[in-house]
Design a protein around this motif. Structure first.
Motif, PDB file in Angstrom:
ATOM      1  N   UNK A 196      -2.522   1.796  -4.617  1.00 52.52           N
ATOM      2  CA  UNK A 196      -1.939   3.133  -4.646  1.00 52.52           C
ATOM      3  C   UNK A 196      -3.034   4.159  -4.405  1.00 52.52           C
ATOM      4  N   UNK A 197      -2.852   4.959  -3.379  1.00 53.77           N
ATOM      5  CA  UNK A 197      -3.832   5.987  -3.030  1.00 53.77           C
ATOM      6  C   UNK A 197      -3.225   7.365  -3.246  1.00 53.77           C
TER       7      UNK A 197
ATOM      8  N   UNK B 237      -2.462  -0.797 -10.739  1.00 54.56           N
ATOM      9  CA  UNK B 237      -2.392   0.109 -11.874  1.00 54.56           C
ATOM     10  C   UNK B 237      -3.721   0.438 -12.531  1.00 54.56           C
ATOM     11  N   UNK B 238      -4.813  -0.183 -12.075  1.00 58.97           N
ATOM     12  CA  UNK B 238      -6.131   0.084 -12.655  1.00 58.97           C
ATOM     13  C   UNK B 238      -6.945   0.946 -11.691  1.00 58.97           C
ATOM     14  N   UNK B 239      -7.680   1.957 -12.205  1.00 54.34           N
ATOM     15  CA  UNK B 239      -8.475   2.822 -11.324  1.00 54.34           C
ATOM     16  C   UNK B 239      -9.396   2.013 -10.412  1.00 54.34           C
TER      17      UNK B 239
ATOM     18  N   UNK C 231       0.858  -1.176   0.000  1.00 56.88           N
ATOM     19  CA  UNK C 231       0.000   0.000   0.000  1.00 56.88           C
ATOM     20  C   UNK C 231       0.897   1.231   0.000  1.00 56.88           C
ATOM     21  N   UNK C 232       0.641   2.157  -0.920  1.00 53.38           N
ATOM     22  CA  UNK C 232       1.415   3.400  -0.951  1.00 53.38           C
ATOM     23  C   UNK C 232       0.456   4.581  -1.068  1.00 53.38           C
ATOM     24  N   UNK C 233       0.888   5.729  -0.534  1.00 50.82           N
ATOM     25  CA  UNK C 233       0.081   6.951  -0.554  1.00 50.82           C
ATOM     26  C   UNK C 233       0.895   8.075  -1.172  1.00 50.82           C
TER      27      UNK C 233
END
Length: 72
Positions: free
Chosen positions: A48-49, A28-30, A9-11
């Motif tokens: 990814x946020x 990588x997908x919305x 998880x990354x912000x």
């Protein structure tokens, strides 16, 4: 995860002022929901946020458990 996969998880832009989620992506997908399925977690990958200083309505999908409750 115990099955050999990993989940990260990354912000982006997180900080004191940017504490709200503006949008998300899973592998990588919305991602237009504020929840994940167990299967998605166990498959591994990356969440990814992107953070914002104001709340935004990015989570437009209803969780499957809510859908089941609403059909009764």
């Amino acid at each position: 995860l115990g099955n050999g996969n990993s989940f990260r998880v990354s912000c982006k832009n997180y900080g004191r002022e940017n504490r709200y989620v503006a949008k998300g992506a899973l592998n990588g997908k919305p991602l237009n929901r504020a929840w994940l399925l167990v299967e998605e977690l166990m498959a591994g990958g990356a969440l990814e946020l992107e953070m914002s200083p104001r709340p935004r309505s990015w989570d437009t999908e209803i969780p499957p458990s809510s859908e089941r409750k609403s059909t009764k």
